[in-house]
Design an enzyme around this catalytic site. Structure first.
Site, PDB file in Angstrom:
ATOM      1  N   ARG A 246       6.031   6.337   5.379  1.00 17.89           N
ATOM      2  CA  ARG A 246       6.909   5.260   5.788  1.00 17.89           C
ATOM      3  C   ARG A 246       7.472   4.653   4.529  1.00 17.89           C
ATOM      4  NH1 ARG A 246       5.982  -0.477   3.732  1.00 17.89           N
ATOM      5  NH2 ARG A 246       6.835  -1.364   6.142  1.00 17.89           N
TER       6      ARG A 246
ATOM      7  N   THR B 138       2.449  -7.435  -1.759  1.00 17.32           N
ATOM      8  CA  THR B 138       3.203  -7.534  -2.560  1.00 17.32           C
ATOM      9  C   THR B 138       3.824  -9.215  -3.739  1.00 17.32           C
ATOM     10  OG1 THR B 138       4.977  -6.459  -0.824  1.00 17.32           O
ATOM     11  CG2 THR B 138       6.418  -7.186  -2.429  1.00 17.32           C
TER      12      THR B 138
END
Ligand code: ASP
Length: 348
Positions: free
Chosen positions: A229, A201
């Site tokens: 998810r 990320t």
């Protein structure tokens, strides 16, 4: 080390909880809305030097050319999204359980307090740009899955295969080592070693010369996740939060922990209550540890970065490895630099 920090360390040594003590400090000065910012503009990202430069230099150039902080942070986020070498964001990101790359991203803009996000978006290399269009060109804040893809295509984004050969091989290795009770076998030469699932990320947060704040978080999410998810990154208040009165915060790491603590919102609220970005990031890490009942109860890790309108930056993680994690990179009129954040627990 500041006297306050020394004091807190001594208390910890005697078994007194830091989170409780920190809460008692929350009546400290709140930054006045009109306080003149210093060291602005500033853009930060949650990466160490190499990626930090790759992301922040184009972001800075864009800011110089356009004067637009949203353009700047988007340009920075796009660099890592488009780079196949990074296996945690955009094109080249590690896939879900079924080998499909599924991306999450969010954007938020302080002056309007508006935001946009996409989740479980497939086949589009730059989810942060799609999130920006959700913010700018719809009356919604979040689009997911097939709807997000159709929206991206309506805006001219091209569908592409996001699974690189590098990511496919990492996924296959993981898949073949998952269980000895299924029909997938690792190669007979035993070359595969079961590896820990990696996280990634990037948060790109910026404040322009006027003191207007903006942020982006973009990711391919948890490697091997169950299809469908969604992590913290596209959830406003979890993986990203911006408040034009004070600054911005973003999270990386185990998204489930960040969602259940409203992590980035928590950091920004702590800054509004008077904590520095560094203290606020540490407080959010401590909060996660607290709800987990301690550091030894699981293998989770999370990291927060934050910036305020004084040009102060924070970076803290639950677990750190000296020389590897956690880092934050910063660009401003003073140039580029990378600083190491704090960790609640340093690992070997
Ligand atoms: N926070 C991301 C997620 O849970 C993953 C990461 O930062 O590595 O989806």
């Amino acid at each position: 080390m500041s006297a306050r920090r020394k004091f807190l360390q001594t208390l910890t040594h005697f078994g007194i909880s830091i989170p409780f003590i920190k809460n008692s400090l929350l009546d400290r000065r709140v930054l006045p809305l009109a306080e003149k910012p210093v060291s602005l503009p500033i853009i930060i990202c949650s990466r160490s030097e190499a990626w930090g430069r790759k992301v922040l230099e184009p972001a800075w150039n864009t800011l110089e050319q356009s004067g637009n902080i949203l353009d700047a942070i988007e340009a920075g986020a796009n660099v890592v999204e488009l780079d196949p070498e990074d296996t945690s964001v955009g094109y080249g990101g590690l896939p879900n359980e079924e080998g499909i790359v599924s991306l999450d991203a969010s954007i938020m803009y302080g002056p309007t307090h508006n935001c946009g996000s996409v989740a479980a978006l497939e086949k589009i290399k730059t989810p942060s740009s799609v999130a920006r269009l959700v913010m700018d060109r719809t009356d919604h804040m979040m689009l997911v899955g097939e709807g997000a893809l159709r929206f991206a295509k309506a805006h001219g984004f091209r569908e592409e295969d996001l699974l690189t050969e590098k990511a496919r091989l990492i996924w296959l290795e993981w898949k073949e080592n998952l269980s000895d009770r299924d029909d997938w076998f690792p190669p007979k030469d035993g070359k595969y070693l079961p590896r820990k699932r990696t996280t990634g990320t990037i948060n790109v947060l910026g404040i322009d010369a006027k003191g207007d704040v903006a942020g982006i978080t973009t990711t391919s999410g948890l490697f091997g996740k169950i299809p469908g998810r969604i992590g913290d990154s596209p959830i406003i208040g979890a993986g990203l939060y911006v408040d034009n009165r004070i600054g911005a915060a973003g999270a990386t790491g185990r998204g489930e922990e960040v969602i259940r603590t409203c992590g980035s919102f928590y950091v920004v609220e702590k800054m509004l209550q008077g904590l520095s970005p560094q203290e606020a990031c540490e407080a959010a890490c401590q909060r996660i540890v607290e709800i987990n009942g301690g550091l030894d109860t699981g293998d989770y890790d999370d990291k927060f970065v934050a910036v305020n309108k004084n040009g102060e930056v924070g970076c803290a993680s639950i677990r750190g490895r000296k020389g590897q994690h956690p880092y934050v990179s910063i660009i401003s009129n003073d140039g580029f630099k990378t600083i190491e954040g704090s960790a609640l627990q340093w690992m070997e």
